[in-house]
Structure formats: C-alpha cells, structure tokens
Enzyme design. Structure first.
Site, PDB file in Angstrom:
ATOM      1  N   ASP A   1       0.829  -1.206   0.000  1.00 12.29           N
ATOM      2  CA  ASP A   1       0.000   0.000   0.000  1.00 12.29           C
ATOM      3  C   ASP A   1       0.868   1.264   0.000  1.00 12.29           C
ATOM      4  O   ASP A   1       1.991   1.248   0.501  1.00 12.29           O
ATOM      5  CB  ASP A   1      -0.890  -0.020   1.250  1.00 12.29           C
ATOM      6  CG  ASP A   1      -2.043   0.957   1.142  1.00 12.29           C
ATOM      7  OD1 ASP A   1      -2.300   1.483   0.039  1.00 12.29           O
ATOM      8  OD2 ASP A   1      -2.694   1.204   2.178  1.00 12.29           O
TER       9      ASP A   1
ATOM     10  N   ASN B   1       1.412   3.481  -2.842  1.00 13.70           N
ATOM     11  CA  ASN B   1       2.028   3.944  -4.098  1.00 13.70           C
ATOM     12  C   ASN B   1       1.569   5.360  -4.445  1.00 13.70           C
ATOM     13  O   ASN B   1       2.359   6.205  -4.863  1.00 13.70           O
ATOM     14  CB  ASN B   1       1.641   3.030  -5.273  1.00 13.70           C
ATOM     15  CG  ASN B   1       2.168   1.624  -5.116  1.00 13.70           C
ATOM     16  OD1 ASN B   1       2.976   1.345  -4.236  1.00 13.70           O
ATOM     17  ND2 ASN B   1       1.700   0.726  -5.971  1.00 13.70           N
TER      18      ASN B   1
ATOM     19  N   ARG C   1       0.300   7.753  -2.427  1.00 14.71           N
ATOM     20  CA  ARG C   1       0.813   8.778  -1.507  1.00 14.71           C
ATOM     21  C   ARG C   1       2.299   9.042  -1.754  1.00 14.71           C
ATOM     22  O   ARG C   1       2.761  10.172  -1.659  1.00 14.71           O
ATOM     23  CB  ARG C   1       0.563   8.352  -0.053  1.00 14.71           C
ATOM     24  CG  ARG C   1      -0.850   8.664   0.400  1.00 14.71           C
ATOM     25  CD  ARG C   1      -1.236   7.903   1.628  1.00 14.71           C
ATOM     26  NE  ARG C   1      -1.555   6.518   1.310  1.00 14.71           N
ATOM     27  CZ  ARG C   1      -1.815   5.584   2.219  1.00 14.71           C
ATOM     28  NH1 ARG C   1      -1.758   5.884   3.507  1.00 14.71           N
ATOM     29  NH2 ARG C   1      -2.135   4.362   1.848  1.00 14.71           N
TER      30      ARG C   1
ATOM     31  N   ARG D   1       0.089   9.402  -9.988  1.00 14.78           N
ATOM     32  CA  ARG D   1      -0.057   8.150  -9.233  1.00 14.78           C
ATOM     33  C   ARG D   1       0.613   6.981  -9.943  1.00 14.78           C
ATOM     34  O   ARG D   1       1.163   6.079  -9.315  1.00 14.78           O
ATOM     35  CB  ARG D   1      -1.545   7.841  -9.013  1.00 14.78           C
ATOM     36  CG  ARG D   1      -2.267   8.804  -8.108  1.00 14.78           C
ATOM     37  CD  ARG D   1      -3.757   8.446  -8.035  1.00 14.78           C
ATOM     38  NE  ARG D   1      -3.957   7.087  -7.572  1.00 14.78           N
ATOM     39  CZ  ARG D   1      -3.883   6.709  -6.295  1.00 14.78           C
ATOM     40  NH1 ARG D   1      -3.643   7.595  -5.357  1.00 14.78           N
ATOM     41  NH2 ARG D   1      -4.079   5.453  -5.954  1.00 14.78           N
TER      42      ARG D   1
ATOM     43  N   HIS E   1       3.054   3.591  -8.875  1.00  9.67           N
ATOM     44  CA  HIS E   1       2.894   2.164  -9.200  1.00  9.67           C
ATOM     45  C   HIS E   1       4.157   1.629  -9.869  1.00  9.67           C
ATOM     46  O   HIS E   1       4.580   0.505  -9.613  1.00  9.67           O
ATOM     47  CB  HIS E   1       1.678   1.953 -10.109  1.00  9.67           C
ATOM     48  CG  HIS E   1       0.380   2.331  -9.450  1.00  9.67           C
ATOM     49  ND1 HIS E   1       0.078   1.984  -8.158  1.00  9.67           N
ATOM     50  CD2 HIS E   1      -0.692   3.049  -9.906  1.00  9.67           C
ATOM     51  CE1 HIS E   1      -1.132   2.452  -7.840  1.00  9.67           C
ATOM     52  NE2 HIS E   1      -1.611   3.113  -8.887  1.00  9.67           N
TER      53      HIS E   1
ATOM     54  N   ARG F   1     -11.431   2.130  -9.586  1.00 12.06           N
ATOM     55  CA  ARG F   1     -10.550   3.293  -9.802  1.00 12.06           C
ATOM     56  C   ARG F   1     -10.796   3.897 -11.184  1.00 12.06           C
ATOM     57  O   ARG F   1     -11.378   3.241 -12.057  1.00 12.06           O
ATOM     58  CB  ARG F   1      -9.090   2.854  -9.670  1.00 12.06           C
ATOM     59  CG  ARG F   1      -8.796   2.455  -8.232  1.00 12.06           C
ATOM     60  CD  ARG F   1      -7.339   2.416  -7.948  1.00 12.06           C
ATOM     61  NE  ARG F   1      -7.169   2.156  -6.526  1.00 12.06           N
ATOM     62  CZ  ARG F   1      -6.036   2.274  -5.862  1.00 12.06           C
ATOM     63  NH1 ARG F   1      -4.938   2.635  -6.494  1.00 12.06           N
ATOM     64  NH2 ARG F   1      -5.971   2.027  -4.585  1.00 12.06           N
TER      65      ARG F   1
ATOM     66  N   LEU G   1      11.573 -19.982  -4.613  1.00 14.87           N
ATOM     67  CA  LEU G   1      10.387 -19.277  -4.124  1.00 14.87           C
ATOM     68  C   LEU G   1       9.192 -19.447  -5.085  1.00 14.87           C
ATOM     69  O   LEU G   1       9.375 -19.394  -6.306  1.00 14.87           O
ATOM     70  CB  LEU G   1      10.726 -17.781  -4.027  1.00 14.87           C
ATOM     71  CG  LEU G   1       9.590 -16.836  -3.647  1.00 14.87           C
ATOM     72  CD1 LEU G   1       9.263 -16.943  -2.162  1.00 14.87           C
ATOM     73  CD2 LEU G   1       9.953 -15.380  -3.991  1.00 14.87           C
TER      74      LEU G   1
ATOM     75  N   ARG H   1      -5.731  -2.394   8.293  1.00 15.66           N
ATOM     76  CA  ARG H   1      -6.905  -3.061   7.732  1.00 15.66           C
ATOM     77  C   ARG H   1      -6.482  -4.298   6.965  1.00 15.66           C
ATOM     78  O   ARG H   1      -5.362  -4.373   6.472  1.00 15.66           O
ATOM     79  CB  ARG H   1      -7.605  -2.143   6.715  1.00 15.66           C
ATOM     80  CG  ARG H   1      -8.393  -1.018   7.270  1.00 15.66           C
ATOM     81  CD  ARG H   1      -9.241  -0.393   6.147  1.00 15.66           C
ATOM     82  NE  ARG H   1      -8.403   0.319   5.179  1.00 15.66           N
ATOM     83  CZ  ARG H   1      -7.970   1.574   5.329  1.00 15.66           C
ATOM     84  NH1 ARG H   1      -8.288   2.243   6.419  1.00 15.66           N
ATOM     85  NH2 ARG H   1      -7.226   2.146   4.410  1.00 15.66           N
TER      86      ARG H   1
ATOM     87  N   SER I   1      -8.474  -5.200   4.258  1.00 11.15           N
ATOM     88  CA  SER I   1      -8.876  -4.818   2.898  1.00 11.15           C
ATOM     89  C   SER I   1      -9.220  -6.013   2.017  1.00 11.15           C
ATOM     90  O   SER I   1      -8.775  -6.094   0.865  1.00 11.15           O
ATOM     91  CB  SER I   1      -7.763  -3.982   2.244  1.00 11.15           C
ATOM     92  OG  SER I   1      -7.530  -2.814   2.986  1.00 11.15           O
TER      93      SER I   1
HETATM   94  C1  FPP Z   1      -1.703   0.433  -3.520  1.00 12.05           C
HETATM   95  O1  FPP Z   1      -1.292   1.754  -3.706  1.00 12.05           O
HETATM   96  C2  FPP Z   1      -1.173  -0.429  -4.542  1.00 12.05           C
HETATM   97  C3  FPP Z   1      -1.890  -1.143  -5.457  1.00 12.05           C
HETATM   98  C4  FPP Z   1      -3.043  -0.648  -6.225  1.00 12.05           C
HETATM   99  C5  FPP Z   1      -1.489  -2.523  -5.705  1.00 12.05           C
HETATM  100  C6  FPP Z   1      -0.022  -2.771  -5.860  1.00 12.05           C
HETATM  101  C7  FPP Z   1       0.471  -2.426  -7.219  1.00 12.05           C
HETATM  102  C8  FPP Z   1       1.771  -2.287  -7.523  1.00 12.05           C
HETATM  103  C9  FPP Z   1       2.889  -2.498  -6.557  1.00 12.05           C
HETATM  104  C10 FPP Z   1       2.073  -1.871  -8.913  1.00 12.05           C
HETATM  105  C11 FPP Z   1       2.802  -2.866  -9.698  1.00 12.05           C
HETATM  106  C12 FPP Z   1       2.226  -4.222  -9.666  1.00 12.05           C
HETATM  107  C13 FPP Z   1       2.624  -5.184 -10.520  1.00 12.05           C
HETATM  108  C14 FPP Z   1       2.266  -6.601 -10.259  1.00 12.05           C
HETATM  109  C15 FPP Z   1       3.429  -4.873 -11.681  1.00 12.05           C
HETATM  110  P1  FPP Z   1      -2.421   2.845  -3.694  1.00 12.05           P
HETATM  111  O2  FPP Z   1      -2.580   3.318  -5.091  1.00 12.05           O
HETATM  112  O3  FPP Z   1      -3.667   2.319  -3.053  1.00 12.05           O
HETATM  113  O4  FPP Z   1      -1.741   3.913  -2.777  1.00 12.05           O
HETATM  114  P2  FPP Z   1      -2.475   5.016  -1.897  1.00 12.05           P
HETATM  115  O5  FPP Z   1      -3.273   4.279  -0.853  1.00 12.05           O
HETATM  116  O6  FPP Z   1      -1.333   5.793  -1.318  1.00 12.05           O
HETATM  117  O7  FPP Z   1      -3.322   5.823  -2.842  1.00 12.05           O
END
Ligand code: FPP
Length: 237
Positions: free
Chosen positions: A17, A19, A21, A30, A34, A68, A128, A191, A193
């Site tokens: 979680d 990415n 922020r 955003r 990611h 989203r 793994l 959480r 989630s």
């Molecule tokens: C949460 O950040 C992250 C996700 C939506 C899932 C994880 C995704 C990645 C790590 C991207 C790459 C994944 C792959 C498999 C290539 P958020 O956007 O909810 O962050 P926030 O809560 O700060 O807005």
C-alpha cells in the site's frame, strides 16, 4: 536479521500500500508510484528467494481496484503486462515459480496471455513460489469456494457431513499453498482490505509506516526479526 532458520516464515503475504501517496509527496502522477512499486517487488522477491522463503503472496490488484478511474486501471494493467514480460527471464534464471490467484478471467486478454506464458515459463522453478493476487477479493474467493463445494456435493464427490475447515480450504484459490505465517502491510493502515480473509486467521501481522515504493530489504529484515520474536499459540497456551 532473523538468523534462526526455524523462525523464517514459510509463507509471507504482503499488502503493498501507499504507491499513490508516495507519488503525491513527490508531485508525481499516481502511475509513477505504481511504477516505483513494481521496482520494490523486484527487490523483495529476490531477497525472499535468497533467504529461502517458500511462498510470497503479493496483493497486486484487488477486486475493489476496478472502481478506480479508467486511466489508472489501464496504466496498472499495462504495467503488469510489461513487468511480467520483463521479469520472466530473471524469474526463470533464479528458480522462482510464478502463480496467480483471483478472478483472472476479469483481466484484459493481453494480460491473461502474458500471465499464463510467465506461469508456464517458470513452472519448473524449485525456489520461491511468487503468487500474485489479481482481481482478488477474499469474500469473492469464499463465495467461489462455496460454489465449487456445492458442485462437488451435487456430483456426489463430497458428503456434507464430512465438511470441516480443512476440506473447505481445498475449494479456495489457495488450495495448493500453506496459510501465510507473516502478513506485512505498508503505509501504516491497520486493515485487511479483503485480503486472504480465510487464510490469515492465525497469521502474524507486521504493519510498517513506509510506503510500498520505499520498502527495501532492510524493512523486510526488520519484519522478519519482529516475526521471529513473536510467540505463536494458535489459540492454545
Ligand atoms: C496500492 O497503492 C497499490 C496497489 C493498487 C497494488 C499494488 C500495485 C503495484 C505495486 C504496482 C505494480 C504491480 C505489478 C504486479 C506490476 P495505492 O494506489 O492504493 O496507494 P495510496 O493508498 O497511497 O493511494
């Protein structure tokens, strides 16, 4: 670092979680968060494999993430496809076996094709097992499990009197894997989630305030140390 191998978790699950922020703090879109999050995945997979962790499940796209904005979904799917294509040769070289759980048929076709190609290419890996949770929801998984169980009952393969948690877990997406020993969540949120609701019943949780794109080997080692210091009693004494 956790030096006692008996205290190394066999299965680690991660809610990646923060990415968005991470990107906002830097004035970036955003999608850049990611992209940086995908880089963190590479480092953590490598380190888990090196340490001898057997299973690593990453919450990469939740059932709720379909809500989203379209452009973010599109960017995440494109990133997933690119990431799989780019990483597969290294996964093969390092003996990492890729698997996926979730409603995979919801993914765009190109993603599904790449995912299945990567799963097939890495099938011989003996290190793994990396499990990507994609279009995954814990409640959805339990509902799918009930449907599968019901079909088996109708076909006469299962006697309802025999139903217990062990038998039911054979109808979940995770039937081939042990339950996680350790669950890590980044960015400080407390959480679940909708992640592995059934499987996390006795899992030790470590929450770190770091955003996922900042999560490094040292943070993994800190979580492993914390895990090694816990006493797991599974409801007993
Ligand atoms: C949460 O950040 C992250 C996700 C939506 C899932 C994880 C995704 C990645 C790590 C991207 C790459 C994944 C792959 C498999 C290539 P958020 O956007 O909810 O962050 P926030 O809560 O700060 O807005």
């Amino acid at each position: 670092m956790a030096s006692d191998a008996s205290k190394l978790p066999c299965h680690i699950a991660v809610i990646m979680d923060g990415n968005g922020r991470w990107a906002r703090e830097r004035g970036l879109p955003r999608t850049e968060g990611h992209r940086a999050g995908a880089e963190s995945i590479r480092g953590i997979v490598e380190e888990c494999n090196r340490l001898g962790v057997r299973y690593l499940t990453l919450y990469a796209f939740s059932a709720e993430n379909w809500r989203r904005p379209q452009n973010e979904i599109h960017a995440l799917m494109a990133l997933l496809e690119f990431f799989l294509k780019q990483e597969t040769p290294d996964l093969v070289r390092n003996g990492v076996r890729l698997q996926a759980i979730g409603r995979l048929h919801d993914l765009p076709e190109a993603c599904q094709r790449q995912l299945h190609a990567s799963i097939e290419a890495t099938a011989g890996g003996s290190g793994l097992t990396l499990i990507l949770a994609l279009s995954y929801g814990g409640r959805e998984e339990i509902v799918d499990g009930v449907k599968s169980l019901f079909r088996h009952i109708q076909e006469g393969h299962v006697d309802i009197a025999m139903l217990d948690p062990e038998l039911f877990s054979k109808h979940l997406y995770t039937r081939y894997y042990p339950d996680p020993d350790l669950m890590i969540r980044t960015s400080g949120e407390m959480r679940l989630s909708n992640f592995l609701l059934w499987q996390l019943s006795y899992t030790e949780m470590v929450i770190t305030r770091k955003f996922w794109p900042d999560f490094r080997k040292d943070d993994l080692h800190a979580a492993l140390e914390e895990f090694a210091s816990r006493k797991r009693r599974y409801g007993g004494l």
